[in-house]
Design a protein around this motif. Structure first.
Motif, PDB file in Angstrom:
ATOM      1  N   UNK A  33       0.587  -1.230   0.046  1.00 36.04           N
ATOM      2  CA  UNK A  33       0.038   0.025   0.120  1.00 36.04           C
ATOM      3  C   UNK A  33       0.702   1.552   0.147  1.00 36.04           C
ATOM      4  N   UNK A  34       0.401   2.922  -0.769  1.00 37.42           N
ATOM      5  CA  UNK A  34       1.730   3.097  -1.015  1.00 37.42           C
ATOM      6  C   UNK A  34       1.456   4.811   0.390  1.00 37.42           C
ATOM      7  N   UNK A  35       1.753   4.655   1.076  1.00 35.00           N
ATOM      8  CA  UNK A  35       1.592   5.635   2.074  1.00 35.00           C
ATOM      9  C   UNK A  35       3.300   5.782   2.829  1.00 35.00           C
ATOM     10  N   UNK A  36       3.579   6.783   2.792  1.00 30.90           N
ATOM     11  CA  UNK A  36       5.055   7.676   3.064  1.00 30.90           C
ATOM     12  C   UNK A  36       5.442   7.562   4.640  1.00 30.90           C
ATOM     13  N   UNK A  37       6.803   7.509   4.521  1.00 36.32           N
ATOM     14  CA  UNK A  37       6.870   6.966   6.091  1.00 36.32           C
ATOM     15  C   UNK A  37       7.077   8.226   6.872  1.00 36.32           C
ATOM     16  N   UNK A  38       7.261   7.954   8.339  1.00 42.28           N
ATOM     17  CA  UNK A  38       7.687   9.421   9.534  1.00 42.28           C
ATOM     18  C   UNK A  38       8.530  10.326   8.944  1.00 42.28           C
ATOM     19  N   UNK A  39       8.711  11.323   9.061  1.00 42.61           N
ATOM     20  CA  UNK A  39       9.444  12.141   8.872  1.00 42.61           C
ATOM     21  C   UNK A  39      10.790  11.815   9.788  1.00 42.61           C
ATOM     22  N   UNK A  40      11.966  11.649   9.283  1.00 40.78           N
ATOM     23  CA  UNK A  40      12.999  11.694   9.880  1.00 40.78           C
ATOM     24  C   UNK A  40      13.376  12.670  10.981  1.00 40.78           C
ATOM     25  N   UNK A  41      14.840  12.147  12.023  1.00 46.18           N
ATOM     26  CA  UNK A  41      14.638  13.409  13.158  1.00 46.18           C
ATOM     27  C   UNK A  41      15.161  14.959  13.151  1.00 46.18           C
ATOM     28  N   UNK A  42      16.686  14.909  11.917  1.00 47.64           N
ATOM     29  CA  UNK A  42      16.783  16.528  12.008  1.00 47.64           C
ATOM     30  C   UNK A  42      15.741  17.774  12.043  1.00 47.64           C
ATOM     31  N   UNK A  43      16.007  18.645  12.055  1.00 42.83           N
ATOM     32  CA  UNK A  43      15.453  19.448  12.157  1.00 42.83           C
ATOM     33  C   UNK A  43      14.831  20.357  11.015  1.00 42.83           C
ATOM     34  N   UNK A  44      16.061  19.424  10.353  1.00 40.86           N
ATOM     35  CA  UNK A  44      15.751  20.286   8.103  1.00 40.86           C
ATOM     36  C   UNK A  44      15.040  19.275   8.042  1.00 40.86           C
ATOM     37  N   UNK A  45      14.106  18.449   8.345  1.00 41.07           N
ATOM     38  CA  UNK A  45      13.629  17.209   7.619  1.00 41.07           C
ATOM     39  C   UNK A  45      11.955  17.651   7.774  1.00 41.07           C
ATOM     40  N   UNK A  46      11.955  18.307   8.406  1.00 41.48           N
ATOM     41  CA  UNK A  46      10.527  19.210   8.966  1.00 41.48           C
ATOM     42  C   UNK A  46      10.333  20.625   8.757  1.00 41.48           C
ATOM     43  N   UNK A  47      11.568  21.559   8.510  1.00 37.12           N
ATOM     44  CA  UNK A  47      11.876  22.602   8.656  1.00 37.12           C
ATOM     45  C   UNK A  47      10.669  23.540   7.641  1.00 37.12           C
ATOM     46  N   UNK A  48      10.340  25.061   7.800  1.00 34.62           N
ATOM     47  CA  UNK A  48       9.743  25.791   7.081  1.00 34.62           C
ATOM     48  C   UNK A  48      11.046  27.067   6.573  1.00 34.62           C
TER      49      UNK A  48
END
Length: 571
Positions: A33-48
């Protein structure tokens, strides 16, 4: 442990997290099933990351040109907005043929932008507020006024001759190849004094650096160390695909056809370029604090984009997704295709979603219809800021700034502040802080005119207005920062049952999440949400809505014209 081994362990941990998250969130779901992963740990991986064109952000001394002190003066605004980092476009000494992307001195600040002391103060004050600062590193080429190039062209025997790309004329006396520049014309300029041509994929005033030369590569690494030592949290890398060319220097069999000038097989993303970027990544990784590389690239498929990360995630941390950015019409099906491929086709690595920047028309202008511009801008904001991975914002988007009208720009004379008329000037107009003279950007005459709509579209007017564009962005940024599903949850592709509406969800490890509904039409639209892996949620609570709405519905909602809705659902 070596950096390479750390990188391999990180990728294994990320892929393991993807599998664990998928299984936890979707009980009974097949592994395919096509579901993406949870975001990894570094700050930049979920930053704005908020892009600032310093020339146009805030002028601190009344000369009409924005500067580093001006950026420092506005840090409290940026903190309140909720961004994680700022990316400053080039502020180095430059003749400004390409407004800073022709660098005359890589380790200094242009006097029009301030001093190194101003940079140090900016980095220090930003750190106090939890904001990282990134430098725009022009690594493919310099200015022809750079001391390195002046030495290089002084004679064939100069020690720095090979720091740039020089070739003898073709047998007929013309350029060595028939290649064309991205900015038009030949990629070769003849130097009469030394009897050779130098290579430039951009303007002739921007000669390409020769990354095959060990001395040049060492010098560029020293530039990186210089800014990291002065507090930079990383770099936005300019024009990364073009560091190397095919050493056979073949002629192009179809100059006007085939791939565009920036995607030719002889000038773009050669294997040697990949190795040079790995070396740069190792250098940046050797510094503490999760320093990062954000990269401009040239791609035509999602597979191309995946390669830019490096096979082991060991090249550019954050390659910008231009497949998403280059969508030019508000079309739900097109956006779904671009988002799904990025969320599901990058092996769980963080996508980098963005629209506007210093090279690209602003969102309000590009997607607006002249009537519903603000509502449409809220849709594009919601889309970019609720997706997994890293998001880029361009200064003023949070206010709904538009491109400078052509009729205003056409009467601006060239002079010391605006040496060339650039087709990208419309998206580089001054930041609209107030409705007063100079829009609060300057007390002097601005280098480009302020957009006349600053009288109604400005930060001062929108602050405190709960229905404003600024409030919409601030709310999205706060939700992205605090909600587990938006911060680090999986991406769930859904079907809206309506070609005019984009629907997807973000889901946390607990099974709770946020459903995102975006009506990209001027008519009221009914939906039938399907595609949930496992059991679909039945009840939701409204979190944010761009237009008035009734009770939220996660099964068959109805959306008003150009409406954006975020609905929270339980596990």
């Amino acid at each position: 442990m070596s950096i390479a081994n750390r990188g391999s362990r990180t990728i294994r941990r990320v892929r393991g997290a993807l599998l664990a998250t998928t299984l936890a969130l979707m009980p009974g779901m097949a592994l395919a099933a096509p579901t993406a992963k949870a975001t990894p740990d570094p700050w930049w991986a979920h930053a704005v990351i908020y892009e600032i064109y310093p020339r146009s952000f805030q002028d601190s001394n009344g000369d009409g040109i924005g500067d580093l002190k001006g950026v420092t003066q506005r840090l409290d605004y940026l903190k309140a907005l909720g961004v994680d980092a700022i990316w400053l476009t080039p502020f180095f000494p430059s003749p400004n043929v390409d407004f800073g992307y022709d660098v005359a001195d890589y380790t200094n600040v242009s006097p029009e932008y301030g001093t190194m002391a101003d940079w140090d103060e900016l980095a220090r004050e930003a750190k106090k507020r939890g904001i990282r600062v990134m430098v725009d590193f022009v690594l493919n080429h310099s200015s022809d006024q750079n001391a390195w190039f002046k030495e290089s062209r002084s004679s064939r025997s100069n020690p720095r001759r090979d720091w740039y790309v020089w070739k003898d004329p073709a047998p007929d006396g013309g350029p060595p190849t028939n290649w064309e520049s991205i900015f038009g014309g030949s990629t070769w300029t003849y130097d009469k004094a030394t009897g050779q041509y130098y290579y430039h994929i951009f303007y002739k005033e921007q000669p390409d650096l020769n990354w095959a030369n060990p001395g040049l590569r060492k010098a560029m690494h020293e530039v990186v160390r210089f800014w990291l030592d002065h507090g930079a949290s990383g770099f936005r890398l300019d024009a990364t695909p073009y560091l190397f060319e095919d050493p056979a220097w073949p002629n192009d069999p179809d100059v006007k056809g085939g791939p565009p000038a920036g995607l030719k097989p002889y000038n773009s993303n050669l294997p040697a370029t990949r190795e040079a970027l790995k070396d740069l990544r190792k250098l940046v990784d050797s510094y503490p604090g999760e320093r990062v590389l954000l990269g401009e690239n040239a791609i035509s498929t999602i597979a191309d984009l995946r390669r830019v990360y490096g096979a082991k995630g060991d090249e550019i941390n954050l390659p910008m997704d231009f497949l998403y950015k280059d969508v030019s019409s508000l079309d739900a099906a097109t956006f779904k295709a671009r988002i799904d491929e990025a969320e599901l086709g990058l092996d769980g690595l963080p996508p980098v979603f963005h629209f506007s920047n210093h090279d690209t028309s602003r969102q309000r202008t590009r997607f607006g219809d002249g009537v519903h511009d603000e509502a449409i801008a809220k849709i594009t904001a919601a889309m970019t800021l609720t997706l997994r991975g890293t998001a880029l914002m361009y200064y003023g988007e949070e206010l709904g700034m538009a491109d400078l009208p052509a009729n205003v720009l056409k009467d601006v004379p060239l002079g010391p502040k605006r040496k060339v008329a650039d087709k990208r000037d419309p998206e580089r107009s001054p930041m609209q802080w107030t409705d007063g003279p100079g829009a609060g950007f300057t007390t002097g005459l601005p280098w480009l005119p302020v957009n006349p709509d600053a009288a109604t579209i400005n930060a001062a007017r929108q602050q405190g207005d709960k229905g404003s564009m600024l409030a919409w962005y601030t709310g999205l940024l706060q939700l992205r920062r605090t909600d587990p599903a938006l911060r680090s949850g999986a991406y769930v592709p859904l079907e809206s049952g309506n070609p005019k509406v984009l629907a997807y969800a973000r889901r946390s490890a607990s099974g709770a999440g946020i459903l995102v509904l975006l009506n990209m039409s001027g008519e009221r639209q009914a939906l039938k949400i399907t595609g949930w892996p496992g059991q679909a949620p039945r009840v939701g609570a409204l979190v944010m809505a761009s237009t008035p709405t009734g009770a939220p519905n996660v099964v068959d909602p109805v959306l008003e014209p150009y409406a954006a809705q975020l609905v929270r659902f339980g596990p």
